[in-house]
Design a protein around this motif. Structure first.
Motif, mmCIF file in Angstrom:
data_model
loop_
_atom_site.group_PDB
_atom_site.id
_atom_site.type_symbol
_atom_site.label_atom_id
_atom_site.label_comp_id
_atom_site.label_asym_id
_atom_site.label_seq_id
_atom_site.Cartn_x
_atom_site.Cartn_y
_atom_site.Cartn_z
ATOM 1 N N UNK A 186 0.825 -1.218 0.000
ATOM 2 C CA UNK A 186 0.000 0.000 0.000
ATOM 3 C C UNK A 186 0.860 1.269 0.000
ATOM 4 N N UNK A 187 0.325 2.323 -0.621
ATOM 5 C CA UNK A 187 0.988 3.630 -0.618
ATOM 6 C C UNK A 187 -0.066 4.700 -0.865
ATOM 7 N N UNK A 188 0.313 5.969 -0.645
ATOM 8 C CA UNK A 188 -0.591 7.109 -0.817
ATOM 9 C C UNK A 188 -0.036 8.087 -1.849
ATOM 10 N N UNK A 189 -0.941 8.753 -2.554
ATOM 11 C CA UNK A 189 -0.605 9.859 -3.443
ATOM 12 C C UNK A 189 -1.436 11.069 -3.037
ATOM 13 N N UNK A 208 -5.028 6.744 -17.169
ATOM 14 C CA UNK A 208 -6.008 7.544 -17.924
ATOM 15 C C UNK A 208 -7.445 7.098 -17.721
ATOM 16 N N UNK A 209 -7.707 6.215 -16.769
ATOM 17 C CA UNK A 209 -9.064 5.758 -16.486
ATOM 18 C C UNK A 209 -9.505 6.359 -15.159
ATOM 19 N N UNK A 210 -10.666 7.058 -15.104
ATOM 20 C CA UNK A 210 -11.117 7.664 -13.844
ATOM 21 C C UNK A 210 -11.344 6.615 -12.763
ATOM 22 N N UNK A 211 -10.991 6.977 -11.540
ATOM 23 C CA UNK A 211 -11.229 6.134 -10.376
ATOM 24 C C UNK A 211 -12.454 6.653 -9.635
ATOM 25 N N UNK A 212 -12.976 5.848 -8.769
ATOM 26 C CA UNK A 212 -14.132 6.267 -7.985
ATOM 27 C C UNK A 212 -13.709 7.339 -6.999
ATOM 28 N N UNK A 213 -14.588 8.289 -6.740
ATOM 29 C CA UNK A 213 -14.277 9.378 -5.817
ATOM 30 C C UNK A 213 -14.094 8.884 -4.391
ATOM 31 N N UNK A 214 -14.626 7.703 -4.085
ATOM 32 C CA UNK A 214 -14.530 7.182 -2.721
ATOM 33 C C UNK A 214 -13.096 6.868 -2.319
ATOM 34 N N UNK A 215 -12.178 6.809 -3.308
ATOM 35 C CA UNK A 215 -10.801 6.461 -2.977
ATOM 36 C C UNK A 215 -10.019 7.659 -2.459
ATOM 37 N N UNK A 225 -3.804 3.809 -2.290
ATOM 38 C CA UNK A 225 -3.721 2.698 -3.238
ATOM 39 C C UNK A 225 -3.346 1.442 -2.457
ATOM 40 N N UNK A 226 -4.157 0.390 -2.513
ATOM 41 C CA UNK A 226 -3.873 -0.808 -1.715
ATOM 42 C C UNK A 226 -2.666 -1.587 -2.188
ATOM 43 N N UNK A 227 -2.174 -1.324 -3.365
ATOM 44 C CA UNK A 227 -1.011 -2.037 -3.900
ATOM 45 C C UNK A 227 -1.123 -2.182 -5.406
ATOM 46 N N UNK A 228 0.026 -2.357 -6.062
ATOM 47 C CA UNK A 228 0.072 -2.534 -7.515
ATOM 48 C C UNK A 228 0.891 -3.766 -7.841
ATOM 49 N N UNK A 229 0.554 -4.415 -8.952
ATOM 50 C CA UNK A 229 1.387 -5.516 -9.437
ATOM 51 C C UNK A 229 2.041 -5.188 -10.769
ATOM 52 N N UNK A 230 1.850 -3.944 -11.239
ATOM 53 C CA UNK A 230 2.525 -3.499 -12.454
ATOM 54 C C UNK A 230 2.722 -1.985 -12.392
ATOM 55 N N UNK A 231 3.721 -1.503 -13.101
ATOM 56 C CA UNK A 231 3.997 -0.068 -13.153
ATOM 57 C C UNK A 231 2.808 0.665 -13.774
ATOM 58 N N UNK A 232 2.384 1.765 -13.139
ATOM 59 C CA UNK A 232 1.172 2.472 -13.560
ATOM 60 C C UNK A 232 1.409 3.975 -13.510
ATOM 61 N N UNK A 233 0.496 4.718 -14.151
ATOM 62 C CA UNK A 233 0.534 6.175 -14.138
ATOM 63 C C UNK A 233 -0.701 6.707 -13.420
ATOM 64 N N UNK A 234 -0.525 7.831 -12.704
ATOM 65 C CA UNK A 234 -1.618 8.459 -11.962
ATOM 66 C C UNK A 234 -1.611 9.962 -12.242
ATOM 67 N N UNK A 235 -2.796 10.537 -12.348
ATOM 68 C CA UNK A 235 -2.968 11.982 -12.463
ATOM 69 C C UNK A 235 -4.283 12.350 -11.813
ATOM 70 N N UNK A 236 -4.512 13.650 -11.631
ATOM 71 C CA UNK A 236 -5.787 14.091 -11.071
ATOM 72 C C UNK A 236 -6.306 15.291 -11.857
ATOM 73 N N UNK A 237 -7.626 15.373 -11.943
ATOM 74 C CA UNK A 237 -8.299 16.493 -12.596
ATOM 75 C C UNK A 237 -8.966 17.353 -11.531
ATOM 76 N N UNK A 238 -8.817 18.677 -11.663
ATOM 77 C CA UNK A 238 -9.464 19.622 -10.753
ATOM 78 C C UNK A 238 -10.590 20.323 -11.508
ATOM 79 N N UNK A 239 -11.802 20.253 -10.957
ATOM 80 C CA UNK A 239 -12.994 20.810 -11.602
ATOM 81 C C UNK A 239 -13.550 21.951 -10.751
ATOM 82 N N UNK A 240 -13.870 23.089 -11.393
ATOM 83 C CA UNK A 240 -14.670 24.131 -10.751
ATOM 84 C C UNK A 240 -15.613 24.730 -11.791
ATOM 85 N N UNK A 241 -16.279 25.833 -11.442
ATOM 86 C CA UNK A 241 -17.295 26.389 -12.327
ATOM 87 C C UNK A 241 -16.720 26.898 -13.638
ATOM 88 N N UNK A 242 -15.422 27.185 -13.671
ATOM 89 C CA UNK A 242 -14.801 27.710 -14.884
ATOM 90 C C UNK A 242 -14.277 26.628 -15.821
#
Length: 415
Positions: A186-189, A208-215, A225-242
């Motif tokens: 396990x690890x955190x971002x 590039x696949x959205x995750x559930x907001x509950x995470x 993240x509970x753990x990975x078995x392969x190298x992966x990429x992570x990003x986040x999108x920030x949404x507001x009224x604009x």
């Protein structure tokens, strides 16, 4: 037509007390009257009365009048916007220095310019002063109420305020970072963004696949993240009224777990055989394991995180499986420290702790030196010196053998 100001010819004009800004007003009226007088349209008595009115006006009349004729305008824009605020004032006498305020506080390092233009006619000392404040790249810290301030006649005058606001796409205060993690660990971002406008909602993406907001959890939007078995990429999108802003993409590289249960299998005076259990490596098979051995020293710690040995370790590679390696060409009766790490196509695992081991004693590599014997009747005195060849252990004693001409060999252990 003629200019009628009221009153009868010959009467002394009855004028009200001079209002604020009387001197400036009188100048404007005087210039108009002077032209009319030349054309014979204004009685001379009125001109004299106006002149006397100007003479009796308080000398501080100008200082009591708000000199500002233009104040900062409101600005609302996105982060990084370049803008300019402007103040304009008209004064008599020496132009004052314009100071800029934000939320009532003086801007000590303001990027401002001041322009002074003379307005006086026929020797009049009137000035227009324009001060401009430049905001090169709008940031949240620039938001607030802006005003100009001047000191005239010992009195401070402040312009009407203008508001500078920040409003646009979300701005990231913290973005996910590249890192390496052990497989199935396990690890955190973290990802954090702000407006205005608020609120700002975050959406995490993995490959590039959205995750559930509950995470995501907490004010800093931590992704657990509970753990990975392969190298992966992570990003986040920030949404507001604009709209939406996307963070940088962080690469999380999955490495093998640390090997465990490193232990000694067998030992010889010049050889040690060790074995270990490999850790999980995800979808990437282990290609080899590396073992290091170093002579024991006070500088070598047996716990994780303790300093490495001062000497360069002997490094050996082992193809796996099996997860076993024989170390040869070692010194007998010598303590060593060993450790192991395993490698996949993604990189090496962390090292195990240093394991202390020791080779057993070996036999001396040479006999005693300078052996001599002296017979005395039925006895003999035998003398010798310690071997010069390596003992390969601790010298415990000697074994003496002798025999007579017709008697068998006799062995004696001598401490």
């Amino acid at each position: 037509g003629s200019l009628e100001l009221g009153g009868r010819a010959g009467d002394s004009p009855a004028l009200p007390p001079p209002p604020q800004g009387a001197q400036q007003l009188l100048r404007k009226v005087w210039h108009r009257l002077r032209g009319a007088l030349r054309m014979g349209r204004v009685p001379l008595a009125w001109c004299l009365a106006l002149c006397c009115w100007g003479c009796v006006a308080p000398k501080g009349a100008q200082a009591e009048t708000d000199p500002f004729v233009g104040s900062p305008r409101n600005i609302t824009g996105a982060r990084g916007l370049m803008g300019t605020l402007r103040c304009e004032l008209q004064v008599q006498g020496e132009p004052p220095e314009v100071t800029w305020l934000r939320d009532g506080q003086v801007l000590e390092l303001a990027d401002s310019t001041q322009t002074q233009v003379p307005l006086g006619e026929d020797g009049q000392d009137d000035w227009k002063v324009v001060s401009q404040l430049r905001i090169s790249s709008l940031q949240l810290s620039d938001a607030g109420w802006y005003q100009c301030a001047v000191v005239l006649g010992g009195k401070t005058f402040v312009s009407q305020p203008g508001f500078v606001g920040l409003e646009g796409l979300p701005y990231f205060l913290q973005e996910p970072e590249d890192r390496t993690v052990a497989a199935n660990t396990p690890f955190n971002l973290s990802c954090r963004a702000q407006g205005p406008p608020e609120p700002v909602d975050l959406l995490w993406l993995q490959d590039a696949v959205p995750l559930t907001r509950a995470m995501s959890h907490g004010p800093q939007q931590t992704l657990r993240v509970p753990g990975l078995n392969k190298t992966s990429s992570f990003s986040c999108e920030a949404h507001n009224a604009r709209g939406v802003t996307t963070s940088r993409t962080a690469t999380i590289t999955v490495l093998p777990q640390r090997p465990r249960d490193l232990h000694l299998v067998s030992r010889q005076p010049t050889e040690l055989e060790v074995a270990w259990t490999p850790g999980l490596s995800g979808i990437y098979p282990l290609t080899h394991c590396t073992l290091q051995a170093v002579l024991s020293d006070d500088g070598v710690g047996v716990w994780l995180g303790e300093p490495d040995p001062p000497e360069e370790p002997v490094t050996l590679q082992a193809s796996v499986p099996p997860h076993r390696l024989r170390l040869g060409s070692l010194r007998p009766h010598t303590p060593y420290h060993i450790r192991v790490a395993c490698t996949s196509s993604q990189g090496p695992s962390p090292w195990t702790h240093w394991l202390p081991v020791e080779t057993p004693e070996g036999v001396p590599l040479g006999p005693p030196e300078n052996v001599s014997a002296m017979r005395n009747g039925s006895q003999a005195l035998v003398r010798w010196q310690e071997p010069r060849a390596p003992l390969q252990g601790t010298l415990l004693g000697y074994r003496l053998a002798y025999r007579g001409q017709d008697t068998p060999e006799v062995l004696m252990d001598i401490g």
